[in-house]
Design an enzyme around this catalytic site. Structure first.
Site, short mmCIF file in Angstrom:
data_model
loop_
_atom_site.label_atom_id
_atom_site.label_comp_id
_atom_site.label_asym_id
_atom_site.label_seq_id
_atom_site.Cartn_x
_atom_site.Cartn_y
_atom_site.Cartn_z
N LYS A 109 48.43 -28.56 -18.13
CA LYS A 109 48.86 -27.38 -18.89
C LYS A 109 48.22 -27.27 -20.29
CE LYS A 109 52.89 -26.88 -16.01
NZ LYS A 109 53.17 -25.70 -15.25
N ASP A 152 55.49 -38.09 -16.28
CA ASP A 152 54.80 -36.86 -15.97
C ASP A 152 55.02 -35.91 -17.14
OD1 ASP A 152 53.87 -34.46 -15.13
OD2 ASP A 152 54.79 -34.52 -13.14
N TYR A 207 59.65 -32.03 -10.43
CA TYR A 207 58.49 -31.58 -9.65
C TYR A 207 57.27 -32.28 -10.21
CZ TYR A 207 54.89 -28.44 -7.74
OH TYR A 207 53.80 -27.91 -7.09
N1 PMP Z 1 54.08 -32.01 -13.00
C1 PMP Z 1 54.91 -31.18 -13.66
C2 PMP Z 1 55.97 -31.74 -14.52
C3 PMP Z 1 54.74 -29.80 -13.53
O1 PMP Z 1 55.57 -28.97 -14.18
C4 PMP Z 1 53.70 -29.30 -12.71
C5 PMP Z 1 53.47 -27.80 -12.53
N2 PMP Z 1 54.42 -26.96 -12.96
C6 PMP Z 1 52.87 -30.21 -12.05
C7 PMP Z 1 53.08 -31.55 -12.23
C8 PMP Z 1 51.76 -29.73 -11.19
O2 PMP Z 1 50.75 -29.16 -11.95
P1 PMP Z 1 49.75 -28.09 -11.33
O3 PMP Z 1 50.53 -26.88 -11.00
O4 PMP Z 1 48.73 -27.89 -12.42
O5 PMP Z 1 49.15 -28.73 -10.12
#
Ligand code: PMP
Length: 432
Positions: free
Chosen positions: A268, A240, A145
């Site tokens: 995060k 990511d 994701y």
């Molecule tokens: N990339 C990864 C690996 C994630 O786990 C997440 C959210 N869980 C995101 C992108 C998206 O981040 P956000 O919810 O802060 O938009």
């Protein structure tokens, strides 16, 4: 756990105001049934709901709260900063200070742009990769994701997977067509796709340790292989690290596996519980961003002082001697205890952990990709989640998410959690 009219009313009212009663889908508890808790407060490892029930928290706001709730150093930084004004839409030294910390930890990063979420970071990273290479194709992996921007909401994990809808309505087919989705941990397929289409691929984006189909570590050589292939075909490698950055160690997955991406996405932990993301990487690529280059990106609240201060305080705290050793040891101990419990009870589960991230898959495993993750027994998970809640343990409400530890979890917290998990396993097995 006691549920009062107050909670009932909160649920009903929220449903009047918000689709599904929530502002982010997995919070709605659809995968586990029932209604979500409404949280009143959190301190350390414990959260308290509207009815005064207390839970040991293994969600930790889905990863950011590596120090637990309301850590004094983070709260102080936010308070002191807020007194001087909350946003200016102009540079502050707090941004520079946070960027300096990030760059010190991750040597692949030569320039940073702060944004407000992980989604924004990844969306910008992909635009940057396309602008830099002049190509449109992107490769992502099934079950990873990367936020909810159009190009990446194709066979995404996390909430999208939880709701059995890997793809979203409203994403034009023309956009999705440029996103090739390949199985995680399968280098051969990447090689053969790149052989055919390498010259139109702008980037390969990957969660270096997948967290959004549950915790799935990379096979040895997978990340190094991606590095070599992208170099061969002139595509960029995007890590990511929204979850893994400053979570599995100060240097993130790139330091752990010793693989340098071209672009890193962060979020995060670097916001210490406030909304922050970052797209970061090699200067030659980052120079493409406005105002220096032709790739546009902007944000009214980007680099927000409160968020920079909370992130700075968090990164200072986790940079202290032995922090990750202690945290990751806790993760290992918890994983081992859960495995032992499962063996003792006789329930076939796969406990997959990496540092302080952990998933219990309700299947024998091992889980190496999305196809494997999908074999989990979701009914068992649903019951597991309910039994834990009844015993004061707040676990992520989806099979396809990681549980997170924080430095605030005590040995006693972990003992209680293992006891509750053991009871839950028995009840699942004997259907009591
Ligand atoms: N990339 C990864 C690996 C994630 O786990 C997440 C959210 N869980 C995101 C992108 C998206 O981040 P956000 O919810 O802060 O938009």
């Amino acid at each position: 756990m006691m549920k009062t009219e107050h909670w009932q009313k909160a649920v009903e009212e929220a449903c009047c105001y918000f689709p599904g009663g929530v502002n982010s889908p997995v919070r709605a508890f659809r995968a586990v049934g029932g209604n979500p808790l409404f949280i009143k407060s959190g301190r350390g490892s414990v959260i308290e709901d509207l009815d005064g029930n207390r839970y040991i928290d293994f969600v930790n706001s889905w990863g950011p709260l590596i120090l637990g709730h309301a850590h004094p150093r983070v709260v102080k930084a936010i308070e002191e900063t807020a007194r001087r004004g909350t946003s200016f839409g102009a540079p502050t030294e707090l941004e520079t200070a946070l960027a300096r910390r990030v760059m010190k930890a991750m040597p692949s990063i030569e320039k940073v742009r702060f944004v407000n979420s992980g989604t924004e970071a990844v969306m910008t990273a992909v635009r940057l990769a396309r602008g830099y290479t002049g190509r449109t194709g992107i490769i992502k992996f099934a079950g990873c994701y990367h936020g909810h921007s159009d190009a990446l909401l194709v066979q995404a994990g996390s909430g999208a997977l939880t709701f059995g809808r890997p793809d979203s309505a409203g994403v034009p087919e023309t956009l999705a067509r440029d996103t090739l989705v390949l199985p995680y941990n399968d280098l051969e397929t990447v090689q053969s796709v790149m052989k055919d289409s390498g010259e139109r691929i702008a980037c390969i984006i990957v969660e270096p340790v997948a967290g959004n189909m549950g915790v799935v570590p990379p096979h040895p050589g997978f990340l190094k292989g991606l590095r070599a292939i992208t170099e061969r075909y002139g595509a960029l490698l995007i890590f990511d690290e929204v979850i893994t950055g400053f979570r599995i160690g100060l240097e993130g997955a790139q330091g752990y596996f010793n693989v340098e991406p071209d672009i890193t996405c962060l979020g995060k932990v670097i916001g210490g519980g406030l909304p922050v993301g970052a797209v970061a990487g090699k200067a030659r690529i980052m120079h493409m961003l406005a105002p220096e280059g032709p790739v546009y990106q902007a944000g009214t609240l980007s680099g927000n002082p409160l968020a920079m201060a909370a992130g700075g305080a968090t990164l200072d705290e986790i940079a202290s001697e032995g922090f990750f050793e202690a945290l990751n040891t806790k993760g290992q101990m918890l994983a081992c205890s859960i495995r032992e419990t499962a063996v003792r009870v006789g329930l076939a589960v796969a406990v997959q952990a990496f540092g302080s991230m952990l998933t219990i898959f309700f299947q024998p495993g091992p889980v190496e990709n999305l196809e494997h993750a999908r074999r989990s027994d979701l009914d068992q998970f649903r019951r597991f989640h309910r039994y834990l809640l009844e015993q004061g343990i707040y676990w992520p409400p989806s099979q396809f998410e990681a549980a997170f530890l924080s430095s605030a979890h005590t040995d006693e917290d972990l003992r209680k959690a293992v006891g509750a998990i053991s009871n839950a396993f028995e009840r699942i097995l004997y259907r009591t």
